[in-house]
Design a protein around this motif. Structure first.
Motif, PDB file in Angstrom:
ATOM      1  N   MET A   1       0.874  -1.173   0.000  1.00 36.78           N
ATOM      2  CA  MET A   1       0.000   0.000   0.000  1.00 36.78           C
ATOM      3  C   MET A   1       0.909   1.220   0.000  1.00 36.78           C
ATOM      4  SD  MET A   1      -3.127   0.726  -0.061  1.00 36.78           S
ATOM      5  CE  MET A   1      -4.525   0.373   0.940  1.00 36.78           C
ATOM      6  N   LEU A   2       1.067   1.853  -1.151  1.00 36.48           N
ATOM      7  CA  LEU A   2       1.983   2.980  -1.273  1.00 36.48           C
ATOM      8  C   LEU A   2       1.516   4.175  -0.435  1.00 36.48           C
ATOM      9  CD1 LEU A   2       2.644   2.958  -5.119  1.00 36.48           C
ATOM     10  CD2 LEU A   2       4.178   2.162  -3.320  1.00 36.48           C
ATOM     11  N   ARG A   3       2.480   4.922   0.043  1.00 35.60           N
ATOM     12  CA  ARG A   3       2.152   6.172   0.750  1.00 35.60           C
ATOM     13  C   ARG A   3       1.547   7.161  -0.240  1.00 35.60           C
ATOM     14  NH1 ARG A   3       6.680  10.265   3.248  1.00 35.60           N
ATOM     15  NH2 ARG A   3       5.462  12.171   2.999  1.00 35.60           N
ATOM     16  N   SER A   4       2.169   7.234  -1.441  1.00 36.70           N
ATOM     17  CA  SER A   4       1.716   8.220  -2.409  1.00 36.70           C
ATOM     18  C   SER A   4       2.155   7.833  -3.810  1.00 36.70           C
ATOM     19  CB  SER A   4       2.297   9.594  -2.046  1.00 36.70           C
ATOM     20  OG  SER A   4       1.773  10.594  -2.888  1.00 36.70           O
ATOM     21  N   LEU A   5       1.360   8.250  -4.763  1.00 35.24           N
ATOM     22  CA  LEU A   5       1.705   8.178  -6.179  1.00 35.24           C
ATOM     23  C   LEU A   5       1.566   9.598  -6.701  1.00 35.24           C
ATOM     24  CD1 LEU A   5       2.159   6.956  -9.017  1.00 35.24           C
ATOM     25  CD2 LEU A   5      -0.282   6.490  -9.079  1.00 35.24           C
ATOM     26  N   VAL A   6       2.674  10.156  -7.187  1.00 31.82           N
ATOM     27  CA  VAL A   6       2.666  11.519  -7.709  1.00 31.82           C
ATOM     28  C   VAL A   6       3.014  11.447  -9.192  1.00 31.82           C
ATOM     29  CG1 VAL A   6       3.674  13.832  -7.550  1.00 31.82           C
ATOM     30  CG2 VAL A   6       3.375  12.458  -5.475  1.00 31.82           C
TER      31      VAL A   6
ATOM     32  N   ASP B   1       1.553  16.569   0.287  1.00 30.86           N
ATOM     33  CA  ASP B   1       2.379  17.726  -0.066  1.00 30.86           C
ATOM     34  C   ASP B   1       3.874  17.422  -0.055  1.00 30.86           C
ATOM     35  OD1 ASP B   1       0.093  19.251  -0.345  1.00 30.86           O
ATOM     36  OD2 ASP B   1       0.207  20.115   1.674  1.00 30.86           O
ATOM     37  N   GLU B   2       4.324  16.643   0.927  1.00 28.20           N
ATOM     38  CA  GLU B   2       5.748  16.323   1.028  1.00 28.20           C
ATOM     39  C   GLU B   2       6.200  15.485  -0.175  1.00 28.20           C
ATOM     40  OE1 GLU B   2       8.838  13.921   3.914  1.00 28.20           O
ATOM     41  OE2 GLU B   2       6.923  14.578   4.753  1.00 28.20           O
ATOM     42  N   ALA B   3       5.409  14.511  -0.559  1.00 32.57           N
ATOM     43  CA  ALA B   3       5.750  13.675  -1.721  1.00 32.57           C
ATOM     44  C   ALA B   3       5.743  14.518  -3.000  1.00 32.57           C
ATOM     45  CB  ALA B   3       4.781  12.503  -1.835  1.00 32.57           C
ATOM     46  N   GLU B   4       4.772  15.393  -3.141  1.00 36.31           N
ATOM     47  CA  GLU B   4       4.718  16.271  -4.312  1.00 36.31           C
ATOM     48  C   GLU B   4       5.970  17.143  -4.390  1.00 36.31           C
ATOM     49  OE1 GLU B   4       1.109  18.585  -4.210  1.00 36.31           O
ATOM     50  OE2 GLU B   4      -0.107  16.792  -3.870  1.00 36.31           O
ATOM     51  N   SER B   5       6.362  17.736  -3.268  1.00 41.13           N
ATOM     52  CA  SER B   5       7.554  18.596  -3.230  1.00 41.13           C
ATOM     53  C   SER B   5       8.811  17.802  -3.578  1.00 41.13           C
ATOM     54  CB  SER B   5       7.722  19.225  -1.849  1.00 41.13           C
ATOM     55  OG  SER B   5       6.660  20.107  -1.597  1.00 41.13           O
ATOM     56  N   THR B   6       8.897  16.590  -3.053  1.00 39.98           N
ATOM     57  CA  THR B   6      10.054  15.741  -3.338  1.00 39.98           C
ATOM     58  C   THR B   6      10.120  15.405  -4.822  1.00 39.98           C
ATOM     59  OG1 THR B   6      10.041  14.795  -1.105  1.00 39.98           O
ATOM     60  CG2 THR B   6      11.166  13.523  -2.828  1.00 39.98           C
TER      61      THR B   6
ATOM     62  N   ASP C   1       5.872   8.969 -13.161  1.00 44.34           N
ATOM     63  CA  ASP C   1       5.208   8.607 -11.907  1.00 44.34           C
ATOM     64  C   ASP C   1       6.246   8.358 -10.824  1.00 44.34           C
ATOM     65  OD1 ASP C   1       3.041   8.545 -13.621  1.00 44.34           O
ATOM     66  OD2 ASP C   1       2.814   6.374 -13.581  1.00 44.34           O
ATOM     67  N   TRP C   2       6.102   9.035  -9.696  1.00 44.62           N
ATOM     68  CA  TRP C   2       6.919   8.807  -8.516  1.00 44.62           C
ATOM     69  C   TRP C   2       6.077   7.953  -7.569  1.00 44.62           C
ATOM     70  CZ3 TRP C   2       8.194  12.616 -11.720  1.00 44.62           C
ATOM     71  CH2 TRP C   2       9.489  13.130 -11.728  1.00 44.62           C
TER      72      TRP C   2
ATOM     73  N   GLY D   1       9.306   7.875   2.693  1.00 40.33           N
ATOM     74  CA  GLY D   1       9.562   9.052   1.870  1.00 40.33           C
ATOM     75  C   GLY D   1      10.468   8.796   0.679  1.00 40.33           C
ATOM     76  N   LYS D   2      10.944   7.557   0.543  1.00 42.32           N
ATOM     77  CA  LYS D   2      11.780   7.211  -0.613  1.00 42.32           C
ATOM     78  C   LYS D   2      10.881   6.762  -1.758  1.00 42.32           C
ATOM     79  CE  LYS D   2      15.827   6.338   2.052  1.00 42.32           C
ATOM     80  NZ  LYS D   2      17.174   6.435   1.594  1.00 42.32           N
ATOM     81  N   PHE D   3      11.389   6.902  -2.979  1.00 41.49           N
ATOM     82  CA  PHE D   3      10.554   6.618  -4.142  1.00 41.49           C
ATOM     83  C   PHE D   3      11.264   5.740  -5.170  1.00 41.49           C
ATOM     84  CE2 PHE D   3      12.987  10.326  -5.459  1.00 41.49           C
ATOM     85  CZ  PHE D   3      13.338  10.018  -6.768  1.00 41.49           C
TER      86      PHE D   3
END
Length: 164
Positions: free
Chosen positions: A77-82, A106-111, A141-142, A148-150
């Motif tokens: 279950m990913l933290r985020s998909l940007v 927001d943090e993933a988007e900024s990264t 896609d990140w 916080g790593k991608f």
């Protein structure tokens, strides 16, 4: 009975005729054409070139941001998909970038945006990919784990199947 025999004779003649045509066709020699049967349309060539360029861009992003890159398996279950859209000019400069799709992290988007900026200039795109303005538009896609790593979609490992 005449009609039954007549019908039977018709079928025998038809079958005999089909068999004769099949044998005659089988006896013919086939000469292949001088040119290849498979012709690759220009759009397919550009598609292959675009895929190669996307891989080169992803490699550049990963190489310039090693401390942010997730080694190993993505969590189930990913933290985020940007998803980031960006435009690159003929020299490899990122002219614009924006978050195209996100889950609101927001943090993933900024990264994602910062790692793209750090990778600039990107490899120069092949001339045949450039639009009339001398640019190419891309998406990447990140995929973020909780730490916080991608990984980028181009090189992403399969996700884990079970939640620990």
């Amino acid at each position: 009975m005449t009609s039954v025999h007549g019908s039977w004779r018709s079928r025998v003649r038809g079958t005999t005729l089909m068999l004769a045509v099949a044998l005659a066709t089988a006896a013919c020699t086939f000469t292949p054409p001088d040119r290849p049967l498979l012709i690759t349309p220009p759009a397919a060539v550009n598609s292959a070139t675009l895929d190669q360029y996307r891989i080169a861009v992803a490699r550049r992003i990963l190489d310039r941001n090693p401390s942010y890159v997730l080694q190993g398996t993505l969590q189930p279950m990913l933290r985020s998909l940007v998803v980031v859209s960006f435009t690159v000019d003929r020299d490899g400069q990122v002219l614009q970038s924006a978050v195209y799709r996100t889950n609101g992290d927001d943090e993933a988007e900024s990264t994602a945006l910062a790692t793209l900026r750090r990778a600039s200039p990107l490899p120069q795109p092949p001339a045949r990919l450039l639009n009339t303005h001398g640019q190419v538009e891309l998406f990447e896609d990140w995929l973020f784990n909780d730490n916080g790593k991608f990984q980028l979609r181009e090189f992403a490992s399969p996700q884990a199947q079970t939640i620990d």
